[in-house]
Design a protein around this motif. Structure first.
Motif, PDB file in Angstrom:
ATOM      1  N   CYS A  17      10.629 -43.347   0.657  1.00 46.19           N
ATOM      2  CA  CYS A  17       9.847 -42.374   1.428  1.00 46.19           C
ATOM      3  C   CYS A  17       9.419 -42.971   2.756  1.00 46.19           C
ATOM      4  CB  CYS A  17       8.634 -41.922   0.630  1.00 46.19           C
ATOM      5  SG  CYS A  17       9.034 -40.675  -0.601  1.00 46.19           S
ATOM      6  N   CYS A  54       7.084 -37.051   0.227  1.00 48.63           N
ATOM      7  CA  CYS A  54       7.428 -36.260  -0.958  1.00 48.63           C
ATOM      8  C   CYS A  54       6.258 -35.479  -1.539  1.00 48.63           C
ATOM      9  CB  CYS A  54       8.048 -37.174  -2.041  1.00 48.63           C
ATOM     10  SG  CYS A  54       6.850 -38.328  -2.736  1.00 48.63           S
ATOM     11  N   CYS A  83       1.717 -38.694  -0.750  1.00 50.77           N
ATOM     12  CA  CYS A  83       2.761 -39.269   0.091  1.00 50.77           C
ATOM     13  C   CYS A  83       3.133 -38.260   1.179  1.00 50.77           C
ATOM     14  CB  CYS A  83       3.990 -39.595  -0.760  1.00 50.77           C
ATOM     15  SG  CYS A  83       5.432 -40.041   0.223  1.00 50.77           S
ATOM     16  N   CYS A  87       4.826 -43.356  -0.763  1.00 52.84           N
ATOM     17  CA  CYS A  87       4.720 -43.847  -2.130  1.00 52.84           C
ATOM     18  C   CYS A  87       5.741 -44.927  -2.438  1.00 52.84           C
ATOM     19  CB  CYS A  87       4.848 -42.697  -3.117  1.00 52.84           C
ATOM     20  SG  CYS A  87       6.451 -41.881  -3.043  1.00 52.84           S
TER      21      CYS A  87
HETATM   22 ZN   LIG Z   1       6.933 -40.289  -1.522  1.00 55.51          ZN
END
Ligand SMILES: [Zn+2]
Ligand SMILES: [Zn+2]
Length: 201
Positions: free
Chosen positions: A30, A12, A9, A26
């Motif tokens: 996010c 993150c 991702c 993800c």
């Molecule tokens: Zn993420």
């Protein structure tokens, strides 16, 4: 549908299996964070572009103002600038020489003194034979102290050049461009002279 390979991702840095190939986050959280960052970046870029444009306009405006200010200056303004550069060159050329009129060496102020005056002979105002280093008292108080100037000038430049100086001269009509050219030429000439002396020293 074939399963896509896992990826990290962008927000993150966690691994996830994307549903579609163009998804780089993800979770919707996010995704929202990434969108927000992108919007922020675009906003910053837009601001930077505007800032750059504004600065460019400011410079253009300043140039325009300067050109306009110069456009309304009288011709005498440009004559003065040219004369100042010419005179500075003459003082530099004659540095170390005594006053052309009184032969004195002293630490006081020196001028570039015209033999034939600028007022009566404007066509000789930038003639190098017509202008020599002269002490302030001779220049200011004795009308150029011409009695001493004449013999010293003849011995300095020779009778032929002196006669040429005294002979008839075509009237000159200086335009602003002429004064600007003379100003630039004599500034360059003085700098070159200083540089050549530094090399020789
Ligand atoms: Zn993420
Ligand atoms: Zn003098």
């Amino acid at each position: 549908m074939p399963k896509l390979p896992r990826r990290k991702c962008l927000e993150c840095r966690e691994w996830f299996i994307p549903q579609y190939s163009n998804v780089v986050w993800c979770t919707p959280e996010c995704g929202a964070a990434i969108a927000l960052k992108r919007r922020d970046k675009e906003k910053q870029q837009a601001i930077a572009r505007l800032e750059k444009k504004r600065k460019k306009e400011l410079v253009e405006q300043k140039d325009k103002l300067k050109a306009r200010r110069l456009a309304v200056k009288p011709l005498s303004y440009f004559a003065k600038l040219a004369q100042a550069e010419f005179n500075a060159y003459i003082r530099e050329r004659d540095a170390g020489l005594p006053c052309i009129s009184c032969d004195r060496y002293h630490d006081g102020q020196h001028h570039a003194g015209h033999y034939r005056t600028v007022g009566s002979n404007p066509e000789l105002r930038f003639d190098e034979d017509n202008c020599h280093r002269q002490c302030a008292p001779c220049n200011n108080h004795f009308s150029g102290n011409i009695g001493g100037y004449t013999p010293n000038l003849i011995s300095k430049i020779g009778q032929a050049r002196f006669d040429a100086l005294m002979g008839p001269h075509e009237a000159k009509r200086y335009r602003r461009e002429d004064f600007e050219r003379i100003r630039d030429e004599y500034r360059a000439k003085r700098k070159a002279l200083i540089a050549s002396r530094e090399v020789a020293a």
